[in-house]
Structures are given as structure tokens and as C-alpha cells.
Design a protein around this motif. Structure first.
Motif, PDB file in Angstrom:
ATOM      1  N   ALA A  93       0.820  -1.210   0.000  1.00 17.20           N
ATOM      2  CA  ALA A  93       0.000   0.000   0.000  1.00 17.20           C
ATOM      3  C   ALA A  93       0.858   1.265   0.000  1.00 17.20           C
ATOM      4  CB  ALA A  93      -0.955  -0.003   1.189  1.00 17.20           C
ATOM      5  N   GLU A  99      -5.112   0.874  -5.787  1.00 15.82           N
ATOM      6  CA  GLU A  99      -5.425  -0.459  -5.269  1.00 15.82           C
ATOM      7  C   GLU A  99      -6.382  -1.141  -6.243  1.00 15.82           C
ATOM      8  OE1 GLU A  99      -7.195  -2.599  -1.239  1.00 15.82           O
ATOM      9  OE2 GLU A  99      -7.459  -0.443  -1.527  1.00 15.82           O
ATOM     10  N   CYS A 125      -3.894  -8.869  -1.427  1.00 16.80           N
ATOM     11  CA  CYS A 125      -4.226  -7.566  -1.998  1.00 16.80           C
ATOM     12  C   CYS A 125      -3.500  -7.373  -3.323  1.00 16.80           C
ATOM     13  CB  CYS A 125      -3.865  -6.449  -1.027  1.00 16.80           C
ATOM     14  SG  CYS A 125      -2.123  -6.386  -0.560  1.00 16.80           S
TER      15      CYS A 125
END
Length: 175
Positions: A93, A99, A125
Motif C-alpha cells: 500500500a 489499489e 491484496c
């Protein structure tokens, strides 16, 4: 998943990062499985590394690969759990521009088919950083299978229809 056999296959240059305090490359079953899968699919292993569960070490490797035009995509295994040492999502991140929340959502849905409610402990992720795809997977071989077979094999195949990640690559870094 429909494959357009009239379209050309475009290999993706993929770097594999294993995040672990306990493994080495010789005992990295998840990383080895990922390399086997990407090679079998016709992609190119651009680089491979193993780092400790430490944000600076993960970010350093990510930055090097993001800056390297010979790397289109980074796939990491490990460090996506909820313990104190699991910091891969935080490292990712800190470098991505955007994202891709649907990746983690879809991964957990697929993983639920295999391991039930234990999938809630995963913080898998994905994102994009300066034109490079970044995917963070749990460190188990089952998770690598779920992610590669259920998502990445088709989305990293330029022939997959109706759309795929590869066809977006030329426009990822546009502003």
C-alpha cells in the motif's frame, strides 16, 4: 473462462517475491509453485527474491522492480496474515498508485471454497504502481494455487475475454 484462440499470447515478465522470516529459496514451496505455474503458462520469470517480513526490505525490492522496465508484474507470497510480523499489505500500500480491491475480494471468495471461514485471516491484496502490477498472496501452496489458477492465469493471459490485465498494460502509467 473464454480464450480467444485467434489472439496472440503476450508473455508477462513477472518477478516473484517471497516474504518470510523462516524460509530460504531451497525450501520455498509456494514461490517454487508460483514459478512453475508462470513458466508453464508461457510467462517470463523476470527475477526472484526472498526478504524478511520487514516493510523497508519489501518496499526496497518493490521499488527496484517497479523502476525496472523489464518487470511488468510482481507477485509476492507470504506476510499477508494478521500477526504482528505480517506486513506485506502495508508495504504494498505504501508504493502503489491504485489499489485493485476486487483481487482480494475474489481471492477470499475462491479461498473460501477450499478452506472455509479461515480465509478471513488473509489480507491478500493487489495494486498498480507506475505501470507495474503488484499482487500479494498468502504464503501457502494452496493460496498460490487458488490465486494463480482462479484469477491470475486468466487475467495475465492476453487472450482472455472479455478483458484482461495484459491489455491494460500500455495505459497503466497514463496520467
Amino acid at each position: 473462462m473464454p480464450i480467444d484462440s485467434s489472439a496472440a499470447f503476450l508473455p508477462v515478465r513477472i518477478a516473484v517475491l517471497t516474504v518470510s522470516d523462516t524460509r530460504d529459496l531451497a525450501r520455498d514451496r509456494s514461490g517454487n509453485l508460483l514459478v512453475e505455474r508462470l513458466n508453464a503458462a508461457g510467462h517470463i520469470l523476470a527475477d526472484r527474491a526472498l526478504v524478511k517480513d520487514e516493510v523497508p526490505a519489501i518496499v526496497d525490492h518493490l521499488q527496484r522492480w517497479i523502476d525496472n522496465p523489464a518487470v511488468d508484474c510482481v507477485i509476492a507470497t507470504g506476510g499477508t496474515g494478521v500477526t504482528g510480523r505480517d506486513v506485506t499489505p502495508e508495504a504494498f500500500a505504501s508504493v502503489w498508485d491504485k489499489e485493485i480491491p476486487g483481487f482480494g475480494e475474489l481471492f477470499r471468495w475462491l479461498s473460501f471454497q477450499s478452506i472455509g471461514t479461515s480465509t478471513i485471516q488473509s489480507r491478500a491484496c493487489a495494486g498498480v504502481a507506475r505501470g507495474t502490477y503488484l499482487f500479494a498472496l498468502p504464503g501457502s501452496t494452496g493460496a498460490v494455487r487458488d490465486a494463480w489458477d482462479g484469477i491470475l492465469a486468466s487475467q495475465l493471459d492476453s487472450r482472455h475475454r472479455p478483458c484482461n490485465f495484459v491489455e491494460l498494460m500500455p495505459r497503466l502509467a497514463e496520467r
